[in-house]
Design a protein around this motif. Structure first.
Motif, PDB file in Angstrom:
ATOM      1  N   GLU A 193      17.719  44.017  71.205  1.00 43.01           N
ATOM      2  CA  GLU A 193      19.075  44.175  70.675  1.00 43.01           C
ATOM      3  C   GLU A 193      19.042  44.593  69.209  1.00 43.01           C
ATOM      4  N   TYR A 194      18.181  43.974  68.430  1.00 38.42           N
ATOM      5  CA  TYR A 194      18.114  44.316  67.009  1.00 38.42           C
ATOM      6  C   TYR A 194      17.504  45.694  66.786  1.00 38.42           C
ATOM      7  N   LYS A 195      16.544  46.068  67.615  1.00 35.01           N
ATOM      8  CA  LYS A 195      15.990  47.413  67.481  1.00 35.01           C
ATOM      9  C   LYS A 195      17.078  48.466  67.677  1.00 35.01           C
ATOM     10  N   MET A 196      18.001  48.199  68.593  1.00 36.82           N
ATOM     11  CA  MET A 196      19.037  49.163  68.941  1.00 36.82           C
ATOM     12  C   MET A 196      20.250  49.117  68.007  1.00 36.82           C
ATOM     13  N   ASP A 197      20.396  48.041  67.221  1.00 27.83           N
ATOM     14  CA  ASP A 197      21.635  47.876  66.456  1.00 27.83           C
ATOM     15  C   ASP A 197      21.332  47.281  65.079  1.00 27.83           C
ATOM     16  N   ASN A 198      21.169  48.144  64.083  1.00 21.33           N
ATOM     17  CA  ASN A 198      20.854  47.685  62.733  1.00 21.33           C
ATOM     18  C   ASN A 198      22.001  46.883  62.130  1.00 21.33           C
ATOM     19  N   GLU A 199      23.233  47.287  62.379  1.00 26.72           N
ATOM     20  CA  GLU A 199      24.375  46.581  61.805  1.00 26.72           C
ATOM     21  C   GLU A 199      24.451  45.153  62.337  1.00 26.72           C
ATOM     22  N   MET A 200      24.208  44.972  63.637  1.00 24.07           N
ATOM     23  CA  MET A 200      24.190  43.627  64.210  1.00 24.07           C
ATOM     24  C   MET A 200      23.139  42.769  63.515  1.00 24.07           C
ATOM     25  N   PHE A 201      21.950  43.338  63.325  1.00 23.47           N
ATOM     26  CA  PHE A 201      20.892  42.589  62.666  1.00 23.47           C
ATOM     27  C   PHE A 201      21.307  42.184  61.258  1.00 23.47           C
ATOM     28  N   LEU A 202      21.863  43.105  60.484  1.00 28.96           N
ATOM     29  CA  LEU A 202      22.216  42.800  59.103  1.00 28.96           C
ATOM     30  C   LEU A 202      23.261  41.697  59.015  1.00 28.96           C
ATOM     31  N   TYR A 203      24.281  41.752  59.841  1.00 23.86           N
ATOM     32  CA  TYR A 203      25.303  40.704  59.810  1.00 23.86           C
ATOM     33  C   TYR A 203      24.718  39.361  60.222  1.00 23.86           C
ATOM     34  N   ASP A 204      23.888  39.363  61.250  1.00 25.89           N
ATOM     35  CA  ASP A 204      23.265  38.113  61.686  1.00 25.89           C
ATOM     36  C   ASP A 204      22.315  37.578  60.617  1.00 25.89           C
ATOM     37  N   PHE A 205      21.580  38.478  59.971  1.00 24.96           N
ATOM     38  CA  PHE A 205      20.605  38.044  58.972  1.00 24.96           C
ATOM     39  C   PHE A 205      21.293  37.361  57.799  1.00 24.96           C
ATOM     40  N   GLU A 206      22.408  37.883  57.345  1.00 23.71           N
ATOM     41  CA  GLU A 206      23.122  37.266  56.221  1.00 23.71           C
ATOM     42  C   GLU A 206      23.522  35.834  56.562  1.00 23.71           C
ATOM     43  N   LYS A 207      23.990  35.614  57.784  1.00 26.38           N
ATOM     44  CA  LYS A 207      24.398  34.266  58.204  1.00 26.38           C
ATOM     45  C   LYS A 207      23.203  33.322  58.308  1.00 26.38           C
ATOM     46  N   VAL A 208      22.118  33.815  58.880  1.00 24.06           N
ATOM     47  CA  VAL A 208      20.942  32.967  59.068  1.00 24.06           C
ATOM     48  C   VAL A 208      20.282  32.640  57.731  1.00 24.06           C
ATOM     49  N   LEU A 209      20.239  33.610  56.826  1.00 23.63           N
ATOM     50  CA  LEU A 209      19.669  33.341  55.516  1.00 23.63           C
ATOM     51  C   LEU A 209      20.492  32.288  54.773  1.00 23.63           C
ATOM     52  N   GLU A 210      21.809  32.384  54.861  1.00 25.80           N
ATOM     53  CA  GLU A 210      22.657  31.370  54.224  1.00 25.80           C
ATOM     54  C   GLU A 210      22.385  29.997  54.827  1.00 25.80           C
ATOM     55  N   LYS A 211      22.230  29.928  56.141  1.00 23.93           N
ATOM     56  CA  LYS A 211      21.934  28.658  56.800  1.00 23.93           C
ATOM     57  C   LYS A 211      20.602  28.090  56.306  1.00 23.93           C
ATOM     58  N   MET A 212      19.610  28.947  56.151  1.00 22.22           N
ATOM     59  CA  MET A 212      18.306  28.495  55.645  1.00 22.22           C
ATOM     60  C   MET A 212      18.433  27.934  54.234  1.00 22.22           C
ATOM     61  N   LEU A 213      19.186  28.630  53.374  1.00 25.18           N
ATOM     62  CA  LEU A 213      19.315  28.201  51.983  1.00 25.18           C
ATOM     63  C   LEU A 213      20.193  26.972  51.824  1.00 25.18           C
ATOM     64  N   LYS A 214      20.961  26.624  52.844  1.00 22.32           N
ATOM     65  CA  LYS A 214      21.784  25.411  52.806  1.00 22.32           C
ATOM     66  C   LYS A 214      21.054  24.204  53.395  1.00 22.32           C
ATOM     67  N   THR A 215      19.883  24.413  53.953  1.00 24.73           N
ATOM     68  CA  THR A 215      19.148  23.310  54.560  1.00 24.73           C
ATOM     69  C   THR A 215      18.871  22.229  53.507  1.00 24.73           C
ATOM     70  N   GLY A 216      19.275  21.008  53.797  1.00 22.88           N
ATOM     71  CA  GLY A 216      19.089  19.906  52.854  1.00 22.88           C
ATOM     72  C   GLY A 216      20.157  19.815  51.790  1.00 22.88           C
ATOM     73  N   TYR A 217      21.081  20.767  51.768  1.00 20.70           N
ATOM     74  CA  TYR A 217      22.150  20.791  50.760  1.00 20.70           C
ATOM     75  C   TYR A 217      23.383  20.074  51.297  1.00 20.70           C
ATOM     76  N   ARG A 218      24.062  19.338  50.442  1.00 20.30           N
ATOM     77  CA  ARG A 218      25.283  18.656  50.820  1.00 20.30           C
ATOM     78  C   ARG A 218      26.384  19.024  49.830  1.00 20.30           C
ATOM     79  N   GLU A 219      27.587  19.348  50.361  1.00 18.13           N
ATOM     80  CA  GLU A 219      28.718  19.645  49.482  1.00 18.13           C
ATOM     81  C   GLU A 219      29.106  18.390  48.693  1.00 18.13           C
ATOM     82  N   ARG A 220      29.523  18.587  47.460  1.00 14.29           N
ATOM     83  CA  ARG A 220      29.929  17.478  46.623  1.00 14.29           C
ATOM     84  C   ARG A 220      31.446  17.433  46.479  1.00 14.29           C
TER      85      ARG A 220
END
Length: 261
Positions: free
Chosen positions: A234-261
Protein backbone atom coordinates in the motif's frame (compact mmCIF):
# COMPACT_ATOMS: atom_id res chain seq x y z
CA UNK A 1 13.57 20.60 28.50
CA UNK A 2 16.40 18.86 26.67
CA UNK A 3 13.92 16.15 25.71
CA UNK A 4 11.71 18.80 24.08
CA UNK A 5 14.68 20.04 22.04
CA UNK A 6 15.38 16.52 20.78
CA UNK A 7 11.70 16.13 19.85
CA UNK A 8 11.69 19.49 18.04
CA UNK A 9 14.87 18.57 16.14
CA UNK A 10 13.22 15.33 15.03
CA UNK A 11 10.12 17.12 13.76
CA UNK A 12 12.09 19.83 11.94
CA UNK A 13 14.32 17.23 10.30
CA UNK A 14 11.31 15.24 9.12
CA UNK A 15 9.66 18.37 7.74
CA UNK A 16 12.79 19.42 5.84
CA UNK A 17 13.10 15.93 4.35
CA UNK A 18 9.75 16.17 2.52
CA UNK A 19 11.12 17.69 -0.68
CA UNK A 20 8.87 16.40 -3.45
CA UNK A 21 5.25 15.33 -3.35
CA UNK A 22 4.38 17.34 -0.25
CA UNK A 23 0.59 17.36 0.26
CA UNK A 24 -0.99 20.80 0.64
CA UNK A 25 -0.57 22.08 4.18
CA UNK A 26 1.52 19.10 5.25
CA UNK A 27 3.83 19.82 8.20
CA UNK A 28 5.19 18.30 11.42
CA UNK A 29 4.00 20.71 14.15
CA UNK A 30 5.37 20.65 17.71
CA UNK A 31 2.13 20.10 19.62
CA UNK A 32 3.45 19.05 23.02
CA UNK A 33 6.08 20.55 25.33
CA UNK A 34 7.09 19.92 28.93
CA UNK A 35 8.77 16.53 28.65
CA UNK A 36 10.91 15.49 31.60
CA UNK A 37 14.60 14.78 30.99
CA UNK A 38 15.74 11.31 32.01
CA UNK A 39 17.46 11.03 35.37
CA UNK A 40 21.17 10.36 35.58
CA UNK A 41 22.19 12.18 32.39
CA UNK A 42 24.68 15.04 32.37
CA UNK A 43 24.09 18.47 30.81
CA UNK A 44 24.97 17.15 27.35
CA UNK A 45 22.47 14.29 27.62
CA UNK A 46 25.10 11.58 28.08
CA UNK A 47 24.24 8.89 30.62
CA UNK A 48 20.94 7.97 32.17
CA UNK A 49 19.11 4.65 32.36
CA UNK A 50 19.90 1.77 30.05
CA UNK A 51 17.53 1.50 27.10
CA UNK A 52 16.55 -1.75 25.42
CA UNK A 53 17.50 -0.93 21.84
CA UNK A 54 15.96 -2.83 18.92
CA UNK A 55 18.04 -5.58 17.34
CA UNK A 56 19.26 -5.48 13.75
CA UNK A 57 18.36 -9.17 13.59
CA UNK A 58 14.71 -9.02 14.65
CA UNK A 59 12.32 -11.45 13.00
CA UNK A 60 8.88 -10.19 11.98
CA UNK A 61 7.32 -11.24 15.27
CA UNK A 62 10.14 -9.72 17.33
CA UNK A 63 10.01 -6.43 15.41
CA UNK A 64 6.27 -6.07 15.93
CA UNK A 65 6.53 -7.08 19.60
CA UNK A 66 9.25 -4.50 20.29
CA UNK A 67 7.31 -1.54 18.89
CA UNK A 68 4.13 -2.74 20.58
CA UNK A 69 5.87 -2.98 23.97
CA UNK A 70 7.69 0.35 23.92
CA UNK A 71 5.42 2.55 21.79
CA UNK A 72 2.10 0.68 21.69
CA UNK A 73 2.35 0.56 17.90
CA UNK A 74 0.02 -1.58 15.86
CA UNK A 75 1.37 -3.76 13.06
CA UNK A 76 0.59 -1.06 10.49
CA UNK A 77 2.21 1.66 12.61
CA UNK A 78 5.40 -0.38 12.86
CA UNK A 79 5.50 -0.66 9.07
CA UNK A 80 4.98 3.10 8.90
CA UNK A 81 7.81 4.12 11.23
CA UNK A 82 10.30 1.84 9.44
CA UNK A 83 9.85 4.01 6.35
CA UNK A 84 12.11 6.59 7.99
CA UNK A 85 15.02 4.53 6.65
CA UNK A 86 14.44 6.30 3.34
CA UNK A 87 16.07 9.34 4.95
CA UNK A 88 19.16 7.88 6.55
CA UNK A 89 22.52 6.33 5.82
CA UNK A 90 24.44 3.76 7.86
CA UNK A 91 27.88 4.90 9.02
CA UNK A 92 29.93 1.74 9.01
CA UNK A 93 32.45 3.04 11.56
CA UNK A 94 29.58 3.44 14.04
CA UNK A 95 27.21 0.54 13.36
CA UNK A 96 29.13 -1.94 11.22
CA UNK A 97 26.80 -1.85 8.23
CA UNK A 98 27.84 -0.46 4.85
CA UNK A 99 30.00 -1.08 1.81
CA UNK A 100 33.77 -1.00 1.51
CA UNK A 101 34.77 2.18 -0.26
CA UNK A 102 31.34 3.67 0.43
CA UNK A 103 31.17 3.82 4.20
CA UNK A 104 27.83 5.62 4.30
CA UNK A 105 25.54 3.18 2.55
CA UNK A 106 21.82 3.86 2.55
CA UNK A 107 18.69 1.76 2.45
CA UNK A 108 17.60 3.27 -0.87
CA UNK A 109 19.11 4.69 -4.04
CA UNK A 110 20.09 8.38 -3.76
CA UNK A 111 20.14 7.97 0.02
CA UNK A 112 22.19 11.11 0.58
CA UNK A 113 19.40 13.24 -0.83
CA UNK A 114 17.78 12.61 2.58
CA UNK A 115 14.24 12.68 1.19
CA UNK A 116 11.31 11.34 3.17
CA UNK A 117 8.97 9.49 0.84
CA UNK A 118 7.74 5.96 0.10
CA UNK A 119 10.82 4.75 -1.79
CA UNK A 120 11.89 2.46 1.09
CA UNK A 121 8.87 0.24 0.44
CA UNK A 122 9.50 -0.02 -3.28
CA UNK A 123 12.93 -1.45 -2.53
CA UNK A 124 11.43 -4.64 -1.09
CA UNK A 125 8.12 -5.40 -2.80
CA UNK A 126 7.00 -5.90 -6.38
CA UNK A 127 3.80 -4.71 -8.00
CA UNK A 128 0.37 -5.97 -7.05
CA UNK A 129 -0.08 -9.50 -8.35
CA UNK A 130 3.68 -10.14 -8.20
CA UNK A 131 4.65 -8.99 -4.71
CA UNK A 132 7.45 -11.51 -4.19
CA UNK A 133 9.05 -12.50 -7.44
CA UNK A 134 8.64 -9.02 -8.92
CA UNK A 135 10.55 -7.39 -6.05
CA UNK A 136 14.16 -6.24 -6.39
CA UNK A 137 16.67 -8.98 -5.61
CA UNK A 138 18.47 -8.93 -2.25
CA UNK A 139 21.47 -11.06 -1.30
CA UNK A 140 23.06 -11.75 2.08
CA UNK A 141 26.70 -11.02 2.88
CA UNK A 142 28.95 -10.80 5.94
CA UNK A 143 30.60 -7.44 6.63
CA UNK A 144 33.97 -7.87 8.32
CA UNK A 145 34.54 -5.11 10.90
CA UNK A 146 37.49 -4.07 13.05
CA UNK A 147 37.71 -3.03 16.68
CA UNK A 148 34.75 -3.33 19.01
CA UNK A 149 32.12 -3.46 16.26
CA UNK A 150 31.09 -7.06 15.56
CA UNK A 151 30.85 -8.50 12.07
CA UNK A 152 27.42 -7.90 10.57
CA UNK A 153 25.26 -9.82 8.19
CA UNK A 154 23.49 -7.44 5.81
CA UNK A 155 21.46 -7.70 2.63
CA UNK A 156 22.56 -5.80 -0.47
CA UNK A 157 20.95 -4.91 -3.79
CA UNK A 158 22.84 -4.17 -7.00
CA UNK A 159 21.54 -2.63 -10.20
CA UNK A 160 23.64 -2.66 -13.34
CA UNK A 161 22.71 0.94 -14.14
CA UNK A 162 23.37 2.35 -10.66
CA UNK A 163 26.64 2.84 -8.80
CA UNK A 164 25.05 2.81 -5.37
CA UNK A 165 24.57 -0.44 -3.48
CA UNK A 166 21.67 -0.14 -1.00
CA UNK A 167 21.66 -2.30 2.11
CA UNK A 168 19.06 -3.74 4.47
CA UNK A 169 19.34 -5.30 7.91
CA UNK A 170 17.51 -8.49 8.81
CA UNK A 171 14.99 -6.34 10.69
CA UNK A 172 14.19 -4.47 7.45
CA UNK A 173 13.84 -7.67 5.44
CA UNK A 174 11.54 -8.97 8.19
CA UNK A 175 8.85 -6.59 6.90
CA UNK A 176 8.52 -8.73 3.78
CA UNK A 177 10.09 -12.09 4.74
CA UNK A 178 9.50 -14.18 7.84
CA UNK A 179 13.03 -15.17 8.90
CA UNK A 180 11.90 -17.17 11.92
CA UNK A 181 13.39 -20.68 11.83
CA UNK A 182 15.85 -19.52 9.15
CA UNK A 183 18.18 -17.23 11.14
CA UNK A 184 21.13 -18.66 13.02
CA UNK A 185 24.63 -18.01 14.41
CA UNK A 186 27.30 -19.14 11.95
CA UNK A 187 30.24 -21.41 12.81
CA UNK A 188 32.42 -18.41 13.65
CA UNK A 189 29.91 -16.98 16.11
CA UNK A 190 28.54 -14.26 13.82
CA UNK A 191 24.88 -13.56 14.49
CA UNK A 192 22.29 -12.94 11.79
CA UNK A 193 23.12 -15.61 9.21
CA UNK A 194 20.05 -16.63 7.18
CA UNK A 195 19.48 -20.02 5.60
CA UNK A 196 16.91 -18.96 3.01
CA UNK A 197 16.98 -16.71 -0.07
CA UNK A 198 15.06 -13.48 -0.50
CA UNK A 199 13.59 -14.95 -3.66
CA UNK A 200 14.46 -17.71 -6.10
CA UNK A 201 14.91 -17.01 -9.76
CA UNK A 202 12.17 -18.69 -11.77
CA UNK A 203 9.40 -20.93 -10.52
CA UNK A 204 6.43 -20.17 -8.32
CA UNK A 205 7.44 -18.22 -5.17
CA UNK A 206 4.21 -19.27 -3.51
CA UNK A 207 4.69 -22.99 -4.17
CA UNK A 208 5.27 -25.71 -1.60
CA UNK A 209 8.59 -26.52 0.05
CA UNK A 210 9.83 -28.86 -2.64
CA UNK A 211 8.80 -26.50 -5.43
CA UNK A 212 10.64 -23.67 -3.68
CA UNK A 213 13.90 -25.57 -3.31
CA UNK A 214 16.81 -23.96 -5.09
CA UNK A 215 18.63 -25.96 -7.72
CA UNK A 216 21.87 -24.95 -6.00
CA UNK A 217 22.54 -26.16 -2.49
CA UNK A 218 18.98 -27.09 -1.64
CA UNK A 219 18.20 -23.60 -0.30
CA UNK A 220 14.62 -22.37 -0.10
CA UNK A 221 12.94 -19.02 -0.55
CA UNK A 222 12.24 -17.21 2.70
CA UNK A 223 8.53 -17.32 3.61
CA UNK A 224 6.51 -14.17 3.03
CA UNK A 225 5.85 -11.98 6.09
CA UNK A 226 2.08 -12.17 5.78
CA UNK A 227 1.32 -9.73 8.63
CA UNK A 228 3.16 -6.80 7.09
CA UNK A 229 3.59 -7.24 3.35
CA UNK A 230 0.17 -5.87 2.36
CA UNK A 231 0.82 -2.56 4.12
CA UNK A 232 4.26 -2.46 2.49
CA UNK A 233 2.55 -2.69 -0.89
CA UNK A 234 0.00 0.00 0.00
CA UNK A 235 2.76 2.45 0.87
CA UNK A 236 4.74 1.62 -2.25
CA UNK A 237 1.68 2.53 -4.32
CA UNK A 238 0.63 5.65 -2.39
CA UNK A 239 3.23 8.17 -1.19
CA UNK A 240 0.61 10.59 0.15
CA UNK A 241 -0.94 7.87 2.33
CA UNK A 242 2.49 7.06 3.73
CA UNK A 243 3.29 10.70 4.51
CA UNK A 244 0.03 11.34 6.35
CA UNK A 245 0.36 8.11 8.32
CA UNK A 246 4.01 8.81 9.12
CA UNK A 247 3.25 12.22 10.63
CA UNK A 248 0.70 10.63 12.98
CA UNK A 249 2.94 7.74 13.97
CA UNK A 250 5.94 9.98 14.58
CA UNK A 251 3.83 12.20 16.85
CA UNK A 252 2.68 9.11 18.74
CA UNK A 253 6.30 8.01 19.20
CA UNK A 254 7.35 11.43 20.49
CA UNK A 255 4.44 11.48 22.96
CA UNK A 256 5.41 8.14 24.49
CA UNK A 257 5.86 8.68 28.23
CA UNK A 258 4.54 12.25 27.97
CA UNK A 259 1.58 13.43 30.02
CA UNK A 260 -0.44 16.62 29.45
CA UNK A 261 -0.26 19.07 32.33
Amino acid sequence: SRADIWALATLVSADLAVVDGRPHGYHFPMRHIGRKDCSGADVTGVGGPNVDMPSNDFTTHELLAYFKKYFDFSTDETVTIMGVHAVGVAHRENVGFGNEGDEQGGWVFDARSYQLNNRYYGMMVGDEGDLVHGAPAWHLELVQNDGDIPNRYQWYHEHQERRERPIMTNADIALVRDLKDHMYVDRNGNEGAVACDFKLEGGDPYGGYERRRSLQGGRVACPVASKTIEKMVEYKMDNEMFLYDFEKVLEKMLKTGYRER
